[in-house]
Every structure is written in structure tokens, then in C-alpha cells.
Design a protein around this motif. Structure first.
Motif, mmCIF file in Angstrom:
data_model
loop_
_atom_site.group_PDB
_atom_site.id
_atom_site.type_symbol
_atom_site.label_atom_id
_atom_site.label_comp_id
_atom_site.label_asym_id
_atom_site.label_seq_id
_atom_site.Cartn_x
_atom_site.Cartn_y
_atom_site.Cartn_z
ATOM 1 N N TYR A 237 -8.386 -6.251 -13.933
ATOM 2 C CA TYR A 237 -7.025 -5.663 -13.708
ATOM 3 C C TYR A 237 -6.173 -6.634 -14.355
ATOM 4 N N PHE A 238 -5.225 -5.651 -15.043
ATOM 5 C CA PHE A 238 -3.754 -6.356 -15.569
ATOM 6 C C PHE A 238 -2.589 -6.024 -15.022
ATOM 7 N N GLY A 239 -1.623 -6.790 -14.997
ATOM 8 C CA GLY A 239 -0.090 -6.470 -14.577
ATOM 9 C C GLY A 239 0.218 -6.082 -15.977
ATOM 10 N N GLU A 240 1.026 -4.690 -15.941
ATOM 11 C CA GLU A 240 1.324 -4.221 -17.152
ATOM 12 C C GLU A 240 2.747 -4.139 -16.991
ATOM 13 N N GLY A 241 3.644 -5.045 -17.382
ATOM 14 C CA GLY A 241 5.062 -4.838 -16.909
ATOM 15 C C GLY A 241 6.010 -5.714 -17.979
ATOM 16 N N TYR A 242 7.277 -5.657 -17.471
ATOM 17 C CA TYR A 242 8.370 -6.270 -18.185
ATOM 18 C C TYR A 242 8.540 -7.608 -17.519
ATOM 19 N N ILE A 243 9.094 -8.671 -18.309
ATOM 20 C CA ILE A 243 9.792 -9.919 -17.902
ATOM 21 C C ILE A 243 11.178 -9.543 -17.970
ATOM 22 N N PHE A 244 11.727 -9.657 -16.724
ATOM 23 C CA PHE A 244 13.105 -9.344 -16.543
ATOM 24 C C PHE A 244 13.971 -10.844 -16.478
ATOM 25 N N GLU A 245 15.094 -11.087 -16.787
ATOM 26 C CA GLU A 245 16.049 -12.163 -16.637
ATOM 27 C C GLU A 245 17.519 -12.012 -16.372
ATOM 28 N N ARG A 246 18.045 -12.849 -15.264
ATOM 29 C CA ARG A 246 19.333 -12.650 -15.033
ATOM 30 C C ARG A 246 20.086 -14.026 -15.175
ATOM 31 N N ALA A 247 21.034 -14.133 -15.834
ATOM 32 C CA ALA A 247 21.687 -15.279 -15.794
ATOM 33 C C ALA A 247 22.727 -15.370 -14.418
ATOM 34 N N THR B 202 1.058 -1.156 -0.158
ATOM 35 C CA THR B 202 -0.035 -0.124 -0.214
ATOM 36 C C THR B 202 1.011 1.347 0.002
ATOM 37 N N ALA B 203 2.104 1.068 0.464
ATOM 38 C CA ALA B 203 2.986 2.289 0.269
ATOM 39 C C ALA B 203 3.675 2.634 -0.879
ATOM 40 N N HIS B 204 4.025 1.358 -1.429
ATOM 41 C CA HIS B 204 4.712 1.472 -2.781
ATOM 42 C C HIS B 204 3.705 1.460 -4.026
ATOM 43 N N TYR B 205 2.675 0.493 -4.169
ATOM 44 C CA TYR B 205 1.692 0.417 -5.395
ATOM 45 C C TYR B 205 0.748 1.640 -5.185
ATOM 46 N N LYS B 206 0.952 2.803 -5.660
ATOM 47 C CA LYS B 206 0.201 3.809 -5.880
ATOM 48 C C LYS B 206 -0.308 4.219 -7.203
ATOM 49 N N CYS C 121 18.713 -24.558 -12.137
ATOM 50 C CA CYS C 121 18.196 -23.457 -13.132
ATOM 51 C C CYS C 121 19.577 -22.761 -13.388
ATOM 52 N N THR C 122 19.443 -22.186 -14.484
ATOM 53 C CA THR C 122 20.624 -21.045 -15.308
ATOM 54 C C THR C 122 20.327 -19.600 -15.042
ATOM 55 N N SER C 123 19.060 -19.448 -14.681
ATOM 56 C CA SER C 123 18.766 -17.907 -14.659
ATOM 57 C C SER C 123 17.581 -17.695 -13.792
ATOM 58 N N VAL C 124 17.181 -16.551 -13.459
ATOM 59 C CA VAL C 124 16.268 -16.123 -12.610
ATOM 60 C C VAL C 124 15.428 -15.240 -13.521
ATOM 61 N N GLN C 125 13.952 -15.264 -13.288
ATOM 62 C CA GLN C 125 13.052 -14.229 -14.274
ATOM 63 C C GLN C 125 12.282 -13.832 -13.225
ATOM 64 N N LEU C 126 11.810 -12.413 -13.440
ATOM 65 C CA LEU C 126 10.779 -11.726 -12.636
ATOM 66 C C LEU C 126 9.901 -10.881 -13.440
ATOM 67 N N PHE C 127 8.868 -10.710 -12.959
ATOM 68 C CA PHE C 127 7.745 -9.638 -13.501
ATOM 69 C C PHE C 127 7.865 -8.209 -12.809
ATOM 70 N N CYS C 128 7.874 -7.313 -13.464
ATOM 71 C CA CYS C 128 7.796 -6.103 -12.714
ATOM 72 C C CYS C 128 6.951 -5.003 -13.599
ATOM 73 N N ASN C 129 6.149 -4.112 -13.026
ATOM 74 C CA ASN C 129 5.145 -3.095 -13.451
ATOM 75 C C ASN C 129 6.363 -2.195 -14.310
ATOM 76 N N ARG C 130 5.713 -1.802 -15.506
ATOM 77 C CA ARG C 130 6.558 -0.944 -16.256
ATOM 78 C C ARG C 130 6.888 0.386 -15.577
ATOM 79 N N GLN C 131 5.818 0.790 -14.851
ATOM 80 C CA GLN C 131 6.034 2.141 -14.178
ATOM 81 C C GLN C 131 6.405 2.066 -12.760
ATOM 82 N N ASN C 132 7.010 0.664 -12.333
ATOM 83 C CA ASN C 132 7.544 0.526 -11.003
ATOM 84 C C ASN C 132 8.897 1.468 -10.980
ATOM 85 N N PRO C 133 9.443 2.117 -9.963
ATOM 86 C CA PRO C 133 10.804 2.517 -9.809
ATOM 87 C C PRO C 133 11.675 1.391 -9.654
ATOM 88 N N SER C 134 11.309 0.545 -9.172
ATOM 89 C CA SER C 134 12.182 -0.816 -9.043
ATOM 90 C C SER C 134 12.987 -1.025 -10.438
#
Length: 172
Positions: free
Chosen positions: A160-170, A27-31, A124-137
Motif C-alpha cells: 500500500y501507498f499513501g498517495e498525497g500532498y505534503i502541506f505546510e503552513r507558517a 472507516t466512515a471517511h476513507y472509502k 518550530c516555524t511551521s507545521v507540515q502534514l500529509f493528506c491523500n490527494r483524493q481526500n476532500p480535506s
């Protein structure tokens, strides 16, 4: 690197702690404009309630961890990982949250190193995550070595939709 203690969530009391932290941190972050207040409440009720977390752990292979910065008695954050059926080479970093007072101390980097160890143990050889496109993170994830694989709009339910990016890091 920051010294942290990771405690895997197993008890109802620990699940309650994660859920409480989620409600406070989200609630403090997602505004607006990132998410409406209604969408944030919906996501918390749907994905971070006690019942939802318990179900994720019991039935979907999620592993939640409370994160402590010794000698603190209270957690400074939490993270969650889960398997990815559509990308078995990757571990999903489903959640990574830190209290605002714990940011800027290297804890995010230490949490990612911990997730890398879990990924290696799972083969596993990588880590993936989803992050909202407008998220400062987004900037923080890039700084941690993640790169954008694609944009993805994920239906969350109730319109509702999560509008974001899929990130990956080896993993190293």
C-alpha cells in the motif's frame, strides 16, 4: 474561535478511546476511490491500534490529544503531532480528525491554532502534514492556510501507498 478542551493522551484508557475513534472515523471517511476498504483496515491496524499508538507515544515523540467541545463528556475528535527529523523547523501534524457532527463549527481552525502553540513551544516555524490527494480535506487545509509543498507517495507496507500532498503552513 471555538472553545475546545485538549487533553493529552497518557493512559491506556485514553489510548483505547483514540483507537476506537480512529476506527469509527476512518472507516466512515476513507472509502474508495480514496482508499480501498482493505487499505483502510491495514492502516488502522498498523497505525491506529492501541499498541501502535502506545508505541508512537513511548518511542517516537508523538503527542496525541483528545478534543472536547464543552460541555460534551465525549470527545469530538483527536489530533497527534510528532517531530520531523528531516525538517527540524517544522512540526508534523500527523492526525487531525473530527466527528462529522462536529464539523463546520470552527473546531478545525481551533485545533490548528492549538497545534501552532505546540509548534512554537517546540521552537518550530511551521507545521507540515500529509493528506491523500483524493481526500476532500485538501480544500479544508487550503482554507486553513496550508499550501502544497510537493506530491509524495509514501510506502505504507503490504504493497500500500499513501498517495498525497505534503502541506505546510507558517505559524503566526
Amino acid at each position: 474561535m471555538a472553545e475546545l478542551k485538549f487533553v493529552e493522551v497518557a493512559s491506556e484508557e485514553q489510548i483505547a478511546t483514540v483507537s476506537k475513534m480512529a476506527y469509527e472515523l476512518w472507516t466512515a471517511h476513507y472509502k474508495p476511490p480514496m482508499c480501498s476498504v482493505e487499505q483502510t483496515v491495514y492502516m488502522l491496524d498498523t497505525f491506529q491500534s492501541r499498541a501502535a499508538i502506545a508505541q508512537q507515544i513511548a518511542h517516537y515523540g508523538y503527542r496525541y490529544f483528545l478534543v472536547y467541545a464543552p460541555p460534551a463528556a465525549e470527545p469530538v475528535g483527536y489530533l497527534a503531532t510528532c517531530p520531523m527529523e528531516d525538517a527540524p523547523h517544522a512540526l508534523c501534524l500527523s492526525k487531525l480528525y473530527l466527528a462529522s457532527s462536529a464539523r463546520g463549527k470552527g473546531y478545525g481552525r481551533a485545533m490548528c491554532a492549538f497545534v501552532d502553540r505546540i509548534a512554537r513551544q517546540a521552537g518550530c516555524t511551521s507545521v507540515q502534514l500529509f493528506c491523500n490527494r483524493q481526500n476532500p480535506s485538501v480544500a479544508a487545509y487550503k482554507k486553513l492556510g496550508f499550501h502544497i509543498v510537493r506530491e509524495q507517495d509514501t510506502p505504507l507496507g503490504s504493497g500500500y501507498f499513501g498517495e498525497g500532498y505534503i502541506f505546510e503552513r507558517a505559524i503566526a
